[in-house]
Design an enzyme around this catalytic site. Structure first.
Site, short mmCIF file in Angstrom:
data_model
loop_
_atom_site.label_atom_id
_atom_site.label_comp_id
_atom_site.label_asym_id
_atom_site.label_seq_id
_atom_site.Cartn_x
_atom_site.Cartn_y
_atom_site.Cartn_z
CD GLU A 293 -6.47 -16.33 1.14
OE1 GLU A 293 -5.51 -16.91 0.74
OE2 GLU A 293 -6.32 -15.37 1.07
CG ASP A 372 -2.08 -12.19 2.91
OD1 ASP A 372 -0.79 -12.68 3.67
OD2 ASP A 372 -2.51 -11.87 1.84
CD GLU A 400 1.21 -12.44 -1.60
OE1 GLU A 400 1.78 -13.01 -0.95
OE2 GLU A 400 0.42 -12.49 -2.03
C1 GCV Z 1 -0.49 -19.23 -0.35
C2 GCV Z 1 -2.19 -14.46 0.31
C3 GCV Z 1 -1.90 -14.79 -0.39
C4 GCV Z 1 -1.99 -16.54 -1.34
C5 GCV Z 1 -1.75 -16.94 -0.33
C6 GCV Z 1 -2.49 -17.13 1.00
C7 GCV Z 1 -2.03 -17.67 2.15
O1 GCV Z 1 -4.09 -14.51 0.42
O2 GCV Z 1 -2.46 -13.81 -1.52
O3 GCV Z 1 -1.30 -16.26 -2.29
O4 GCV Z 1 -2.22 -18.21 -0.52
O5 GCV Z 1 -1.35 -15.56 1.33
O6 GCV Z 1 -1.05 -17.34 3.01
O7 GCV Z 1 -2.29 -18.99 2.95
#
Ligand code: GCV
Length: 824
Positions: A293, A372, A400
């Site tokens: 990411e 995720d 989340e």
């Molecule tokens: C901390 C997902 C979440 C992100 C998070 C990522 C991760 O994509 O939406 O906010 O980033 O996971 O676990 O690194």
């Protein structure tokens, strides 16, 4: 005496509770308890444990116990196994406990009645103390205790995704308890209180900053501030760790590279680790999110994840620290047109080839599912493949994708399915919990990590009942064999007392909640079906499609689901050991609950349940949304049995959830009806009895607007009141028979101003309110769609029902519909 105790109990019930004490409430217990606390040893954790037992006894009995350092009658003795043997050579204290393990026992020594809390080490004494307290709080007879308990794995950590500016990524309980304005907060009282909570369920590590790490965390200027957090953790046996930015040698270290094979980079990390250990001698280690990411990683230099991990691990090794490397690595610019591309494959494809190349103090942290943190996913196949690599299993306590603590969603039942899942590695029994703990492959390290994201809200997570998730994570990390029900009961007893009605009602709500949440959100393994591009909160079905993020559901007019088979699909299923792969590949064996994760199927496909896919989705959404209405009713029955303030906070959330479950139900069912063209055999989808769309009311001042995505508003539209200082009105004539009705006003509350609303019937003003909640959006959509419900309103035929709103800032006082239904 008994009377006095009960009076005390009533007083404590009447006290307005904020939730800050969480499950450590220590209410009066009508049972005889030791009156003296004896401590052998001066280790900070043993001192903290003795203080905690004293505090608990004072709460339970209404009287502060005496403290002693020698044996007296009717006492509870705290000591490590070694110091117990030194002080009382004859007393059985188990010697085969593992690090952090404890023994609770009772005995009569030289005529004195004594309870023992002993640990393999000082952390074990703390864990034992909290376990002893738990037994007392549950109303058990501790005079007969004889319990030995070892943790399932050495790593039992939480990760906090706190940013140094005080915000928290995916945090729903307020701002950071650790950071503000790029500094550590001056007052770390909450940090210490949090460590106490963690310790009480056996959690022994906390990574305090976001895995999307700010390089400042490692600067020499900042580290002394971090050391202050470690100090407040220390007495509770919680070790601090830091998330790090892999590019740090370049961004803050003054080098022109961060290549893991460059000697200067190696030296930089070594020097940094030495510096940290000078400040924090019990520092636990680093957590690294790399090449994921947008984060920097070894790929910049053509190096592997193992090379990156070992670089940091070797710097930590001389000090006993560990490096946790996140397995959440995938391409977020994937080509959605390519039917063979599959994000679910990524963790395995990236890490399985490196199995055996990681140093012994590295752990690869694997999210429980291959995508995720969705409401349901299959277990990540990578877990079965890392036979020569330490791992930690990553679970998410912060909700989340599971309702962001506005929805009740007790996750222990889902975690249990993950932990107990038998991956059949080598065609043998290999449950996930044993693999990640390091037992199956005889690894030196292993464990469990929960992403917690508690915040400054008094009740830590924003929803009092969500604290069951934090509690459950700790309990499962210690003892994965506990059932979700046992844990919910334990938590409820400690949080709300032992009244049978309370224990059964709250445990029941918790246990039902995950399946209900799943039932009105993402069905059949499709994922949560939330808006994945923004808040991850309300419905946003097609946000998953036609972009690089790879959460595709491949829906069209004919069918839905990702074909992940080996035969015709992405081949993801082939990453599982043979028996599991066979189960998922075969439609005959694949469980309904994951069928659309594994297969692309026509809407008319008949599931094991005997229903077609389309009908199953309609049914599950209507049933689950109804169950969510019942949550509020079930909670209402507890009025007067728990303290008023907590009752009101939870009531508020459950009322909201009841409404938002209908937003979800309607969005998914309307979308499916349109996409598939197949009607609901029970005639519900697309038909909304008693509902009048705002756009079809008599409007004054309002403008009709399309909502995006269309399924997030009833009829795809809302009306907005945009002219400043204006009051808009929307009205219609009630055509039903006279009687008592419930009236729902469904409106949008955007996070950018506080519009005012009013509901009138005839000349009567029934309710005036301000749209001042803080939903995660500035747009009109399923995140901001919410409602006000008025119950038992007497209506006459032909009365005019009128909604008024006035905008504020960028909040246009938008209205979706009004629903009038006979009161139930
Ligand atoms: C901390 C997902 C979440 C992100 C998070 C990522 C991760 O994509 O939406 O906010 O980033 O996971 O676990 O690194």
């Amino acid at each position: 005496m008994r009377r006095a105790l009960w009076l005390l109990m009533l007083v404590s019930l009447a006290k307005a509770e904020t939730g800050r004490e969480a499950w450590l409430r220590y209410r009066a217990i009508p049972t005889p308890l030791p009156s003296v606390v004896v401590r052998f040893g001066d280790e900070p954790e043993v001192i903290a444990a003795a203080k905690e037992v004293s505090r608990a006894l004072e709460g339970f009995s209404g009287k502060a116990p005496l403290s002693r350092q020698s044996l007296v009658d009717n006492s509870v003795v705290l000591a490590t196994a070694r110091s117990l043997t030194n002080h009382l050579p004859g007393v059985s204290s188990l010697t085969d406990l593992e690090a952090g393990g404890y023994w609770l026992g009772t005995s009569t020594v030289k005529g004195k009645r004594v309870s023992f809390i002993s640990g393999s080490d000082s952390a074990g004494v703390l864990h034992g103390a909290f376990a002893w307290i738990r037994h007392v709080a549950a109303g058990e007879n501790v005079a007969r205790l004889n319990e030995k308990s070892d943790p399932a794995a050495p790593i039992r950590w939480v990760n906090e995704w706190d940013n140094l500016d005080g915000t928290i990524e995916r945090g729903y309980g307020g701002r950071s308890i650790f950071f503000e304005n790029n500094n550590v907060v001056a007052d770390l009282t909450r940090g210490g209180e949090y460590a106490r909570l963690l310790s009480s369920v056996g959690i022994n590590g906390c990574t305090v900053n976001n895995v999307n790490a700010n390089p400042r965390a490692l600067t020499s200027e900042f580290l002394p501030q971090i050391a202050r957090i470690a100090e407040v953790f220390r007495p509770w046996g919680v070790k601090l760790s830091l998330s790090v930015d892999f590019a740090s040698p370049k961004t803050i270290g003054g080098l022109d590279t961060f290549d893991p094979e460059d000697g200067r980079v190696v030296e930089w990390w070594k020097a940094k680790a030495d510096e940290i250990y000078r400040l924090i001698p019990d520092f636990a280690g680093f957590v690294l999110k790399a090449d994921s990411e947008g984060r920097a990683g070894p790929a910049t230099y053509g190096r592997t994840h193992a090379q990156a991990a070992n670089l940091l691990a070797r710097a930590l090794k001389p000090h006993g620290g560990v490096l946790v490397y996140r397995g959440f690595v995938y391409d977020h610019h994937a080509d959605w047109r390519d039917l063979k591309k599959d994000r679910a494959r990524a963790a395995y494809d990236n890490f399985q080839p490196l199995n055996g190349q990681f140093d012994d103090n590295v752990l690869v942290q694997v999210k429980y599912g291959p995508i995720d943190f969705q409401a349901r996913e299959p277990v990540s196949p990578l877990i079965g493949a890392l036979s020569k690599t330490n791992q930690t299993l990553e679970l998410q306590i912060t909700q989340e994708y599971t309702g962001q603590q506005r929805h009740l969603c007790y996750l222990a039942p889902m975690w249990k399915q993950v932990l107990d899942f038998d991956l059949r590695v080598g065609n043998e029994r290999t449950p996930v919990n044993e693999i990640v703990a390091g037992k199956t492959f005889r690894r030196p390290l292993g464990g469990f990590v929960g992403v917690a994201n508690v915040g400054r809200d008094e009740n830590w997570l924003g929803h009092d009942l969500a604290m069951a998730n934090l509690y459950a994570f700790g309990r499962l990390a210690w003892q994965p064999s506990l059932s979700a029900e046992e844990i919910a009961q334990e938590w409820t007893r400690q949080s709300f007392g032992n009244d049978k009605r309370v224990v059964s009602a709250i445990t029941g709500l918790e246990l039902d909640s995950w399946r209900v949440y799943e039932g009105y959100t993402g069905p059949l393994g499709l994922g949560t079906l939330t808006d994945i591009l923004r808040g991850h909160y309300g419905p946003g079905i097609e946000s998953a499609e036609r972009n690089g993020w790879g959460q595709w559901i491949r829906a069209d007019h004919e069918g839905i689901g990702m074909d992940r088979t080996v035969a015709t699909g992405t081949g993801f299923i082939g990453q599982y050991p043979r028996e599991v792969a066979h189960m998922y590949e075969s439609l005959r064996e694949c469980p309904d609950e994951l069928v659309l994760f594994m297969h692309h199927l026509p809407y008319t496909y008949v599931l094991h349940s005997g229903k077609t896919i389309v009908q199953d989705v309609y049914d599950s959404h209507y049933q689950a949304a109804e169950a969510a209405q019942q949550f509020a009713i079930r909670w209402k029955a507890l009025e007067g049995l728990i303290d008023e303030a907590t009752f009101a906070r939870v009531m508020n959330r459950l009322d909201y959830q009841a409404g938002h479950a209908i937003v979800w139900r309607d969005a998914i069912c309307s979308w499916l009806l349109k996409e598939s063209g197949i009607p609901d055999s029970k005639g519900r989808a697309g038909h909304f009895p008693g509902r009048t769309e705002a756009e079809s009311m008599t409007l004054s001042g309002y403008t009709v607007k399309d909502v995006t995505p269309w399924e997030d508003a009833s009829g795809g539209k809302a009306v907005t009141c945009e002219a400043p200082n204006q009051k808009c009105t929307a009205s219609f004539t009630f055509a039903g028979t006279p009687g008592l009705y419930d009236i729902v006003v469904q409106y949008f509350d955007v996070n950018d101003g506080e519009a005012r609303f009013q509901l009138n019937v005839g000349d009567r003003v029934l309710r005036a309110w301000i749209a001042n909640d803080h939903f995660p959006t500035k747009a009109l959509n399923g995140d901001s769609s919410t409602r006000v419900t008025l119950r038992k309103v007497r209506l006459k035929t032909n009365e005019i029902i009128k909604v008024e709103s006035s905008p504020d800032g960028n909040d246009p006082g938008a209205l979706d519909y009004v629903e009038v239904m006979p009161s139930r």
